[in-house]
Design a protein around this motif. Structure first.
Motif, PDB file in Angstrom:
ATOM      1  N   UNK A 194       0.880  -1.197   0.047  1.00  0.00           N
ATOM      2  CA  UNK A 194       0.076   0.086   0.163  1.00  0.00           C
ATOM      3  C   UNK A 194       0.739   1.180   0.058  1.00  0.00           C
ATOM      4  N   UNK A 195       1.954   1.087   0.886  1.00  0.00           N
ATOM      5  CA  UNK A 195       2.804   2.367   0.997  1.00  0.00           C
ATOM      6  C   UNK A 195       3.486   2.536  -0.458  1.00  0.00           C
ATOM      7  N   UNK A 196       3.967   1.488  -0.995  1.00  0.00           N
ATOM      8  CA  UNK A 196       4.838   1.635  -2.481  1.00  0.00           C
ATOM      9  C   UNK A 196       3.882   2.191  -3.192  1.00  0.00           C
ATOM     10  N   UNK A 197       2.575   1.800  -3.427  1.00  0.00           N
ATOM     11  CA  UNK A 197       1.559   2.376  -4.184  1.00  0.00           C
ATOM     12  C   UNK A 197       1.205   3.635  -3.836  1.00  0.00           C
ATOM     13  N   UNK A 198       1.265   3.941  -2.724  1.00  0.00           N
ATOM     14  CA  UNK A 198       0.982   5.612  -2.360  1.00  0.00           C
ATOM     15  C   UNK A 198       1.964   6.496  -2.840  1.00  0.00           C
ATOM     16  N   UNK A 199       3.197   5.987  -2.474  1.00  0.00           N
ATOM     17  CA  UNK A 199       4.496   6.851  -3.023  1.00  0.00           C
ATOM     18  C   UNK A 199       4.340   6.854  -4.448  1.00  0.00           C
ATOM     19  N   UNK A 200       4.087   6.006  -5.287  1.00  0.00           N
ATOM     20  CA  UNK A 200       4.211   6.063  -6.701  1.00  0.00           C
ATOM     21  C   UNK A 200       3.151   7.014  -7.260  1.00  0.00           C
TER      22      UNK A 200
END
Lengths: 157, 244
Positions: B230-236
């Motif tokens: 989720x965090x990776x997607x949020x950063x992207x």
């Protein structure tokens, strides 16, 4: 590796960075490409195709339902119209029939009246005839009685 | 009391073999062999499962295809909510593989009795139990969101460092370091701590008592995989989002 100098351990330890890191990254990228080919693309396509299929079917079904609703409405209107026509025809026929019946009745009554009058007239006629013949006979008989009683000379005078 | 605790912890830690690695030397490079062995297992599980699931794709899914489609829809939803309806599709493989790899790694560490397999040094455990793995994944995430931002907005991507005001420049730059740091250490710390707690409890009370902690470990493992993805997607998504 020189990083581990900061972590007070020369060999091993929890924070032992080495070539595992870049190799793991490469390995992970390879896994991404493999899974993209064997998992994400085919299954994603399957899901999208199914969505399209369901959506298409739903649209045609909705169109058909709308068509059916319109047809039903039209048929119901036609049915109502036909029913109205039938009622008017029945009423017409009933009116005509009752008219004919009344006419026939009136004719029959008139006929009966006429026949009765004719019969009454005949009776009257015959009564007159009978009275007339009776009178004659009475005349004849009274003459005969006179002749018998008074003789023929007196009688013929 | 403290003596007892010290001797106890020394004994357990010794038996748990924390921080010992089975070194492979390849071309002068040192590798952690146990991490690669288990990561190959995880990769094999994922590849075999996805290959089997997509062998004969049906319009009405059943069995493994149904299960994997459930997983894919979950990943797509995750990426869609974080990155946005318009941009999420090309990022599904990356974010999804992050989730699947971490999830299967964590659960293999919790469910597969790796420690029964004897290796020359150290012991087999979840690949995410090693800081190299988590840092590799979080650095890839950093690269991914830089790539996403630059490919979407060109060099004007770097304008976000002075937004909303240039005073925040140091903090914005610091963020690029804290993001991978927090990502990697959160995952590493959680998985290592979970395996240590279970290990210590098993060492102390081998029967029944570790079970609730193991169940909790399964829960934490799944949550950690979800958080990382989720965090990776949020950063992207954040890198591609317009700041204007």
């Amino acid at each position: 590796m020189h990083w581990t100098v900061f972590l007070a351990e020369t060999e091993g330890g929890l924070f032992d960075f080495d070539a595992t890191l870049p190799l793991m990254a490469v390995q992970f990228l390879i896994l991404v490409t493999i899974l993209n080919a064997t998992f994400y693309k085919p299954l994603g396509k399957a899901i999208d195709d199914r969505d399209d299929y369901v959506r298409g079917n739903e649209t045609t079904a909705r169109d058909r339902l709308e068509e059916v609703r319109q047809l039903t409405e039209r048929y119901e209107q036609e049915l109502a119209q036909t029913r109205k026509q039938a009622q008017s025809i029945v009423a017409e026929a009933r009116g005509a029939a009752s008219k004919i019946a009344a006419q026939n009745l009136a004719e029959a009554q008139a006929e009966a009246l006429r026949k009765r009058e004719a019969a009454a007239a005949e009776i009257e006629q015959q009564k007159q005839d009978a009275f007339a013949s009776l009178e004659q006979q009475i005349d004849g008989l009274s003459r005969q009685m006179l002749e018998k009683l008074l003789g023929s000379e007196l009688a013929s005078r | 009391m403290s003596n007892l605790f010290n001797s106890l912890s020394a004994a357990t830690l010794a038996s748990l073999e924390v921080g010992q690695h089975w070194y492979w030397e390849i071309g002068g490079l040192k590798l952690h062999g146990q991490v690669f062995l288990t990561s190959w297992f995880v990769i094999a599980v994922l590849v075999v499962a996805s290959t089997l699931a997509t062998q004969s794709i049906q319009r009405v899914p059943s069995g493994l295809q149904n299960f994997m489609e459930f997983g894919l829809e979950f990943i797509r939803d995750l990426a869609k909510t974080q990155i946005g309806e318009k941009e999420y599709r090309p990022w599904v493989p990356f974010v999804g593989t992050l989730f699947l790899f971490i999830f299967v790694s964590n659960w293999s560490g919790a469910l597969v009795p790796w420690k029964l397999i004897e290796i020359p040094a150290g012991e087999l455990a979840a690949p995410t139990n090693d800081i190299n793995t988590t840092v590799a994944l979080s650095l890839l995430t950093s690269l991914a969101y830089f790539y996403a931002g630059i490919s979407k907005k060109g060099l004007s991507y770097f304008a976000h460092y002075v937004e909303p005001t240039p005073i925040l420049l140091p903090i914005n730059i610091l963020e690029d370091f804290t993001k991978p740091l927090s990502l990697s250490f959160r995952l590493f710390g959680n998985i290592l701590a979970d395996e240590l707690v279970v290990g210590v409890l098993v060492f102390l009370v081998p029967l029944f008592v570790p079970l609730p902690v193991m169940v909790l470990g399964l829960f934490t493992s799944a949550i950690q995989a979800l958080i990382f993805a989720t965090l990776a997607a949020a950063y992207i998504g954040g890198a591609m989002e317009g700041h204007h």
